[in-house]
Scaffold this active site. Structure first.
Site, PDB file in Angstrom:
ATOM      1  N   HIS A 242     -11.743  60.714 -26.512  1.00 12.34           N
ATOM      2  CA  HIS A 242     -12.256  59.998 -27.688  1.00 12.34           C
ATOM      3  C   HIS A 242     -12.481  60.951 -28.852  1.00 12.34           C
ATOM      4  O   HIS A 242     -13.030  62.032 -28.675  1.00 12.34           O
ATOM      5  CB  HIS A 242     -13.562  59.296 -27.314  1.00 12.34           C
ATOM      6  CG  HIS A 242     -14.219  58.579 -28.440  1.00 12.34           C
ATOM      7  ND1 HIS A 242     -13.639  57.505 -29.065  1.00 12.34           N
ATOM      8  CD2 HIS A 242     -15.405  58.780 -29.049  1.00 12.34           C
ATOM      9  CE1 HIS A 242     -14.445  57.069 -30.013  1.00 12.34           C
ATOM     10  NE2 HIS A 242     -15.517  57.834 -30.032  1.00 12.34           N
TER      11      HIS A 242
ATOM     12  N   GLU B 186      -7.359  58.945 -28.126  1.00 12.71           N
ATOM     13  CA  GLU B 186      -7.758  58.083 -29.237  1.00 12.71           C
ATOM     14  C   GLU B 186      -8.040  58.983 -30.418  1.00 12.71           C
ATOM     15  O   GLU B 186      -8.780  59.955 -30.301  1.00 12.71           O
ATOM     16  CB  GLU B 186      -9.007  57.280 -28.853  1.00 12.71           C
ATOM     17  CG  GLU B 186      -9.525  56.355 -29.928  1.00 12.71           C
ATOM     18  CD  GLU B 186     -10.537  57.002 -30.853  1.00 12.71           C
ATOM     19  OE1 GLU B 186     -10.622  56.547 -32.007  1.00 12.71           O
ATOM     20  OE2 GLU B 186     -11.223  57.947 -30.451  1.00 12.71           O
TER      21      GLU B 186
ATOM     22  N   ASP C 100      -8.919  59.394 -34.754  1.00 10.02           N
ATOM     23  CA  ASP C 100      -9.508  58.766 -35.936  1.00 10.02           C
ATOM     24  C   ASP C 100      -8.677  59.191 -37.132  1.00 10.02           C
ATOM     25  O   ASP C 100      -8.548  60.379 -37.407  1.00 10.02           O
ATOM     26  CB  ASP C 100     -10.961  59.208 -36.119  1.00 10.02           C
ATOM     27  CG  ASP C 100     -11.850  58.710 -34.996  1.00 10.02           C
ATOM     28  OD1 ASP C 100     -11.630  57.584 -34.534  1.00 10.02           O
ATOM     29  OD2 ASP C 100     -12.762  59.441 -34.576  1.00 10.02           O
TER      30      ASP C 100
END
Length: 35
Positions: free
Chosen positions: A11, A31, A33
């Protein structure tokens, strides 16, 4: 048997060098951003 995939997500991977770190910790998905 009803087998389902198990995702171990890395993450907030925000830099290329972090991909190896998360994979070495056992992540099998990443994942990111993006902004």
């Amino acid at each position: 048997a009803n087998k389902r995939p198990i995702w171990i997500m890395g993450h907030m991977v925000n830099a290329i060098y972090q991909i190896d770190e998360f994979v070495n910790l056992g992540a099998n998905s990443i994942e990111t951003d993006v902004s």
